[in-house]
Design a protein around this motif. Structure first.
Motif, PDB file in Angstrom:
ATOM      1  N   ARG A 288      -0.650  -7.433  11.632  1.00 32.70           N
ATOM      2  CA  ARG A 288      -0.385  -6.950  10.273  1.00 32.70           C
ATOM      3  C   ARG A 288       0.139  -5.521  10.391  1.00 32.70           C
ATOM      4  O   ARG A 288      -0.509  -4.669  11.009  1.00 32.70           O
ATOM      5  CB  ARG A 288      -1.666  -6.998   9.440  1.00 32.70           C
ATOM      6  CG  ARG A 288      -1.523  -6.406   8.046  1.00 32.70           C
ATOM      7  CD  ARG A 288      -0.694  -7.300   7.131  1.00 32.70           C
ATOM      8  NE  ARG A 288      -0.623  -6.705   5.789  1.00 32.70           N
ATOM      9  CZ  ARG A 288      -1.507  -6.942   4.818  1.00 32.70           C
ATOM     10  NH1 ARG A 288      -2.518  -7.761   5.033  1.00 32.70           N
ATOM     11  NH2 ARG A 288      -1.369  -6.362   3.650  1.00 32.70           N
ATOM     12  N   PHE A 290       1.545  -1.692   9.272  1.00 28.58           N
ATOM     13  CA  PHE A 290       1.356  -0.593   8.338  1.00 28.58           C
ATOM     14  C   PHE A 290       2.122   0.628   8.842  1.00 28.58           C
ATOM     15  O   PHE A 290       2.485   0.704  10.012  1.00 28.58           O
ATOM     16  CB  PHE A 290      -0.128  -0.203   8.226  1.00 28.58           C
ATOM     17  CG  PHE A 290      -1.008  -1.274   7.645  1.00 28.58           C
ATOM     18  CD1 PHE A 290      -1.276  -1.308   6.283  1.00 28.58           C
ATOM     19  CD2 PHE A 290      -1.584  -2.238   8.468  1.00 28.58           C
ATOM     20  CE1 PHE A 290      -2.106  -2.287   5.743  1.00 28.58           C
ATOM     21  CE2 PHE A 290      -2.404  -3.223   7.937  1.00 28.58           C
ATOM     22  CZ  PHE A 290      -2.666  -3.246   6.577  1.00 28.58           C
ATOM     23  N   GLN A 294      -0.833   5.152   6.170  1.00 25.22           N
ATOM     24  CA  GLN A 294      -1.505   4.208   5.276  1.00 25.22           C
ATOM     25  C   GLN A 294      -2.961   3.958   5.686  1.00 25.22           C
ATOM     26  O   GLN A 294      -3.433   2.821   5.731  1.00 25.22           O
ATOM     27  CB  GLN A 294      -0.740   2.885   5.232  1.00 25.22           C
ATOM     28  CG  GLN A 294       0.599   2.970   4.512  1.00 25.22           C
ATOM     29  CD  GLN A 294       1.263   1.610   4.385  1.00 25.22           C
ATOM     30  OE1 GLN A 294       1.687   1.016   5.372  1.00 25.22           O
ATOM     31  NE2 GLN A 294       1.350   1.118   3.153  1.00 25.22           N
ATOM     32  N   ASP A 296      -5.795   4.442   4.058  1.00 27.54           N
ATOM     33  CA  ASP A 296      -6.600   3.776   3.030  1.00 27.54           C
ATOM     34  C   ASP A 296      -6.297   2.287   2.965  1.00 27.54           C
ATOM     35  O   ASP A 296      -7.217   1.463   2.837  1.00 27.54           O
ATOM     36  CB  ASP A 296      -6.364   4.428   1.664  1.00 27.54           C
ATOM     37  CG  ASP A 296      -6.916   5.844   1.587  1.00 27.54           C
ATOM     38  OD1 ASP A 296      -7.769   6.188   2.438  1.00 27.54           O
ATOM     39  OD2 ASP A 296      -6.489   6.605   0.695  1.00 27.54           O
ATOM     40  N   GLU A 297      -5.018   1.941   3.045  1.00 26.75           N
ATOM     41  CA  GLU A 297      -4.634   0.524   3.024  1.00 26.75           C
ATOM     42  C   GLU A 297      -5.182  -0.205   4.257  1.00 26.75           C
ATOM     43  O   GLU A 297      -5.603  -1.372   4.162  1.00 26.75           O
ATOM     44  CB  GLU A 297      -3.112   0.384   2.976  1.00 26.75           C
ATOM     45  CG  GLU A 297      -2.493   0.790   1.642  1.00 26.75           C
ATOM     46  CD  GLU A 297      -2.229   2.293   1.538  1.00 26.75           C
ATOM     47  OE1 GLU A 297      -1.525   2.685   0.596  1.00 26.75           O
ATOM     48  OE2 GLU A 297      -2.734   3.063   2.385  1.00 26.75           O
ATOM     49  N   LYS A 300      -8.872  -0.879   3.759  1.00 26.85           N
ATOM     50  CA  LYS A 300      -9.068  -2.001   2.843  1.00 26.85           C
ATOM     51  C   LYS A 300      -8.830  -3.325   3.561  1.00 26.85           C
ATOM     52  O   LYS A 300      -9.548  -4.314   3.337  1.00 26.85           O
ATOM     53  CB  LYS A 300      -8.131  -1.875   1.642  1.00 26.85           C
ATOM     54  CG  LYS A 300      -8.514  -0.771   0.668  1.00 26.85           C
ATOM     55  CD  LYS A 300      -7.513  -0.696  -0.485  1.00 26.85           C
ATOM     56  CE  LYS A 300      -7.869   0.461  -1.428  1.00 26.85           C
ATOM     57  NZ  LYS A 300      -6.864   0.591  -2.523  1.00 26.85           N
ATOM     58  N   TYR A 301      -7.814  -3.342   4.408  1.00 24.59           N
ATOM     59  CA  TYR A 301      -7.517  -4.573   5.156  1.00 24.59           C
ATOM     60  C   TYR A 301      -8.663  -4.911   6.117  1.00 24.59           C
ATOM     61  O   TYR A 301      -9.101  -6.069   6.198  1.00 24.59           O
ATOM     62  CB  TYR A 301      -6.210  -4.383   5.919  1.00 24.59           C
ATOM     63  CG  TYR A 301      -5.813  -5.562   6.774  1.00 24.59           C
ATOM     64  CD1 TYR A 301      -5.472  -6.773   6.187  1.00 24.59           C
ATOM     65  CD2 TYR A 301      -5.787  -5.466   8.163  1.00 24.59           C
ATOM     66  CE1 TYR A 301      -5.107  -7.873   6.959  1.00 24.59           C
ATOM     67  CE2 TYR A 301      -5.416  -6.544   8.942  1.00 24.59           C
ATOM     68  CZ  TYR A 301      -5.074  -7.742   8.334  1.00 24.59           C
ATOM     69  OH  TYR A 301      -4.714  -8.820   9.101  1.00 24.59           O
TER      70      TYR A 301
END
Length: 306
Positions: A288, A290, A294, A296-297, A300-301
């Motif tokens: 995945r 990023f 990123q 924070d993203e 979350k992932y």
């Protein structure tokens, strides 16, 4: 029941993995398992962009400066040591949590693949065999060794890079030590792991990445890369020094190029290596992607797997 999850942070060189990984390590309160096959050597601090002393104080790192360029080390040994660390961390955490998070980060494709998928159980080469093959290479040359490999293991001969003497020699070492073909050890069977693996790729726009690479090479030179290379020049034939940054400066020291030419070649070869990394990692459908900003993203992932 206690579960264990390995978070893998990878991507091309200079993209910003180290800073991001330290932030993640501090967030979870866990160490970093480094997956850079050259940062493991204590003599190669500047040219490998190893974590600084300040960064090492922010998060404990395994496999940074723990070996010498004179030590024999390979991906199979790394695989076993990392599995031992993960097992130890999971065992220690059984009383405190239902899921143990481990963090592996770096850009060495073979090292990451060894941990995630396993590596073929190819025997460690004995010192006497290694020395004999070095002698033969020096006295007989690569063409003679290629002919020997064609005789002993025609299947591997057909696919090996016959201009890469290290790969030719290693295959022959295995043939002579075991009496079997090198091909017979290359099963490439994926090994099951007792932990979940979450792969996160870090990347940015190509022009930005190339600018980062060029700036980092300039920074390395300002911080003493040439002095580091000069101090290692007598050991230039060690496998650990067959590395971008050192090879080009050794050629400068030998008088083949000017210093400016050597620096430009370091930048070009590093960009080429980054493309190779991206080609390798983008084949992995489990990855995945990023941007390095990123965080924070990414958290979350990862939270989906906690």
């Amino acid at each position: 029941m206690v579960h264990s999850t390995l978070i893998v942070i990878t991507g091309p060189t200079a993209v910003g993995k180290t800073a991001l990984t330290i932030e993640l390590a501090r967030h979870y309160g866990i160490p970093v398992i480094n997956a850079d096959s050259r940062q493991i050597y204590r003599e190669l601090k500047i040219g490998t962009a190893a974590p600084t002393d300040e960064q090492l104080q922010q998060a404990h790192h395994y496999f940074v400066g723990t070996k010498s360029i004179h030590d024999y080390y390979n991906a199979s040994m790394y695989e076993q040591e990392v599995l031992d660390i993960i097992t130890s961390q999971t065992t220690q955490n059984t009383q405190n949590a239902t899921n143990t998070i481990h963090l592996l980060a770096g850009g060495s494709m073979m090292y990451i693949d060894a941990v995630c998928n396993g590596i073929d159980d190819i025997p460690t080469v004995r010192d006497d065999i290694r020395e004999e093959m070095k002698r033969r290479y020096q006295e007989e040359g690569l063409e003679a060794l290629c002919a020997d490999l064609q005789r002993l293991d025609p299947e591997h001969y057909a696919i090996v890079d016959r201009q890469n003497y290290r790969r030719v020699i290693h295959a022959l070492e295995i043939c002579y030590q075991t009496g079997r073909t090198y091909t017979s050890f290359r099963t490439q069977a994926k090994k099951e792991r007792p932990f979940r693996i979450v792969k996160i790729g870090i990347n940015c726009e190509r022009d930005l990445l190339y600018n980062k690479i060029n700036a980092r090479v300039d920074e390395m030179m300002e911080h003493g890369l040439l002095d580091e290379a000069e101090g290692l020049y007598e050991f230039r034939h060690q496998n650990a020094l067959n590395t971008v940054g050192y090879k080009e400066l050794f050629d400068y020291i030998d008088g083949r190029w000017s210093l400016d030419e050597a620096v430009e070649r370091i930048k070009g070869n590093t960009r080429r290596y980054a493309r190779k990394q991206l080609t390798w990692f983008k084949r992995d459908e489990q990855m995945r992607w990023f941007r390095p900003d990123q965080k924070d993203e990414i958290l979350k992932y990862i939270a989906q797997y906690e």
